[in-house]
Design an enzyme around this catalytic site. Structure first.
Site, PDB file in Angstrom:
ATOM      1  N   ILE A   1     -46.864  70.992 107.224  1.00  0.00           N
ATOM      2  CA  ILE A   1     -45.671  71.549 107.853  1.00  0.00           C
ATOM      3  C   ILE A   1     -44.664  71.834 106.752  1.00  0.00           C
ATOM      4  CG2 ILE A   1     -43.806  71.142 109.487  1.00  0.00           C
ATOM      5  CD1 ILE A   1     -45.669  69.131 110.885  1.00  0.00           C
TER       6      ILE A   1
ATOM      7  N   VAL B   1     -43.514  75.646 104.578  1.00  0.00           N
ATOM      8  CA  VAL B   1     -44.027  76.627 103.617  1.00  0.00           C
ATOM      9  C   VAL B   1     -42.951  77.001 102.613  1.00  0.00           C
ATOM     10  CG1 VAL B   1     -44.947  78.966 103.323  1.00  0.00           C
ATOM     11  CG2 VAL B   1     -45.711  77.561 105.256  1.00  0.00           C
ATOM     12  N   TYR B   2     -41.747  77.300 103.132  1.00  0.00           N
ATOM     13  CA  TYR B   2     -40.602  77.708 102.325  1.00  0.00           C
ATOM     14  C   TYR B   2     -40.982  78.911 101.459  1.00  0.00           C
ATOM     15  CZ  TYR B   2     -36.307  77.261  99.540  1.00  0.00           C
ATOM     16  OH  TYR B   2     -35.123  77.490  98.916  1.00  0.00           O
TER      17      TYR B   2
ATOM     18  N   SER C   1     -46.565  75.348  97.529  1.00  0.00           N
ATOM     19  CA  SER C   1     -47.696  74.429  97.685  1.00  0.00           C
ATOM     20  C   SER C   1     -48.976  75.123  98.138  1.00  0.00           C
ATOM     21  CB  SER C   1     -47.334  73.324  98.690  1.00  0.00           C
ATOM     22  OG  SER C   1     -47.180  73.848  99.985  1.00  0.00           O
TER      23      SER C   1
ATOM     24  N   GLN D   1     -41.194  72.582 114.341  1.00  0.00           N
ATOM     25  CA  GLN D   1     -41.910  71.311 114.355  1.00  0.00           C
ATOM     26  C   GLN D   1     -41.284  70.281 115.291  1.00  0.00           C
ATOM     27  OE1 GLN D   1     -40.392  69.882 110.067  1.00  0.00           O
ATOM     28  NE2 GLN D   1     -41.657  68.343 111.058  1.00  0.00           N
TER      29      GLN D   1
ATOM     30  N   ASP E   1     -43.802  68.220 105.301  1.00  0.00           N
ATOM     31  CA  ASP E   1     -42.809  68.587 104.293  1.00  0.00           C
ATOM     32  C   ASP E   1     -41.907  69.668 104.888  1.00  0.00           C
ATOM     33  OD1 ASP E   1     -41.420  68.752 101.902  1.00  0.00           O
ATOM     34  OD2 ASP E   1     -42.831  70.150 100.986  1.00  0.00           O
TER      35      ASP E   1
ATOM     36  N   HIS F   1     -37.293  67.831 107.550  1.00  0.00           N
ATOM     37  CA  HIS F   1     -36.860  66.503 107.105  1.00  0.00           C
ATOM     38  C   HIS F   1     -35.817  65.857 108.008  1.00  0.00           C
ATOM     39  CE1 HIS F   1     -39.150  67.696 103.687  1.00  0.00           C
ATOM     40  NE2 HIS F   1     -38.202  68.435 103.144  1.00  0.00           N
TER      41      HIS F   1
ATOM     42  N   GLU G   1     -43.153  63.383 103.770  1.00  0.00           N
ATOM     43  CA  GLU G   1     -42.420  63.485 102.512  1.00  0.00           C
ATOM     44  C   GLU G   1     -40.906  63.463 102.752  1.00  0.00           C
ATOM     45  OE1 GLU G   1     -43.548  66.810 100.139  1.00  0.00           O
ATOM     46  OE2 GLU G   1     -45.630  66.165  99.908  1.00  0.00           O
ATOM     47  N   ASP G   2     -40.179  63.161 101.692  1.00  0.00           N
ATOM     48  CA  ASP G   2     -38.712  63.216 101.668  1.00  0.00           C
ATOM     49  C   ASP G   2     -38.073  62.320 102.723  1.00  0.00           C
ATOM     50  OD1 ASP G   2     -38.963  65.001  99.580  1.00  0.00           O
ATOM     51  OD2 ASP G   2     -38.756  66.765 100.833  1.00  0.00           O
TER      52      ASP G   2
END
Length: 216
Positions: free
Chosen positions: A25, A27-28, A32, A70, A92, A95, A120-121
Site C-alpha cells: 500500500i 506508490v507515491y 519502491s 486504504q 507504506d 500512515h 512502516e513509519d
C-alpha cells in the site's frame, strides 16, 4: 528510513527471486516499484495500491496498481478478492491511524500462513496530526501491543481477559524503530516438549494449568 533496508535484508533474503504474492500500500512516486520487482524477479505476483489515480500510469508488465483508499474496507476487501491471498503485505500508505488499523483488520485474513504483514513509519503513532499520541488506544503501536497480549491469551487466568483468535494466528510480532512486523502462523494449542531416555513426550500443561504458583 534507511534502517528499513537492513531489516528487510534480514527478513526477506531467503525470499529473493521467489514466486510470492506481494501487496504494498503506497506508490507515491514509484520508488519502491523497481526495488521490489528487481528483488523478487519475474516469478512474483506484485500488486500495489494508492489513492492517487495518477499512479496508474506507472503500471507495467508483472506489476498491477489498484487505485483506492486504504481506510475504505470495501476497497480493501475487493482488492484482496481479486489478487489475494498474499505472502507479504507492506503498509507504506498514508500512515494515519485509521488507515493503518483498517488495512490490518481487512487484509490480515487474506495473508497466507507463514506470511508477513509489515507496517512502516509507525512513529506516526506518536503524532496527533496523524491521529496518534502517546499510548492512545487506537494508535497502530497500541493496537500491536494489544496483539502481544492477545497472542498470549492461551495462558491468562484473568476472568476479564478472554481468549482471542490471535493466539492461534500470530507466530511473532517484531518491533523496530518505526516498523512493526507480524508473522502469521496458524497453530493449535501450544505444547511443551520433554525428552527422557531417548523418548520424547508432549504436554499442554502450560496452557491448561490455572492458578499457577510456579512455572514448574
Amino acid at each position: 528510513m534507511d534502517h528499513y533496508l537492513d531489516v528487510y535484508h534480514d527478513l526477506l533474503r531467503d525470499w529473493q527471486g521467489s514466486d510470492i504474492s506481494f501487496l504494498e500500500i503506497g506508490v507515491y512516486k514509484g520508488g519502491s516499484l523497481d526495488l521490489w520487482q528487481g528483488f523478487f524477479g519475474p516469478k512474483a505476483k506484485l500488486v500495489f495500491a494508492d489513492i492517487d489515480p495518477e499512479c496508474r500510469a506507472m503500471e507495467r508488465p508483472g506489476l498491477t496498481i489498484e487505485i483506492g483508499d486504504q481506510s475504505d474496507g470495501a476497497f480493501l476487501d475487493g482488492l484482496a478478492a481479486r489478487h489475494g491471498p498474499f505472502d507479504l503485505i507492506i503498509d507504506d500508505g498514508g500512515h494515519k491511524m485509521n488507515q493503518q488499523t483498517t488495512s490490518l483488520r481487512h487484509l490480515w485474513p487474506h495473508l497466507n500462513d507463514g506470511g508477513l504483514y509489515v507496517v512502516e513509519d509507525t512513529h506516526t503513532s506518536y503524532w496527533p496530526g496523524f491521529g496518534g499520541g502517546l499510548r492512545k488506544p487506537d494508535s497502530m503501536v497500541e493496537v500491536a501491543k494489544q496483539l502481544v497480549d492477545q497472542m498470549h491469551s492461551w495462558y491468562s487466568d484473568e476472568p476479564h481477559f478472554k481468549f482471542y483468535s490471535a493466539a492461534q494466528q500470530i507466530g511473532s510480532i517484531r518491533f523496530h524503530d518505526s516498523m512493526i512486523i507480524l508473522e502469521k502462523r496458524l497453530h493449535d494449542k501450544p505444547r511443551s516438549l520433554t525428552a527422557r531416555n531417548g523418548a520424547v513426550s508432549y504436554s499442554t500443561v502450560q496452557v491448561d494449568s490455572r492458578n499457577r504458583k510456579s512455572v514448574f
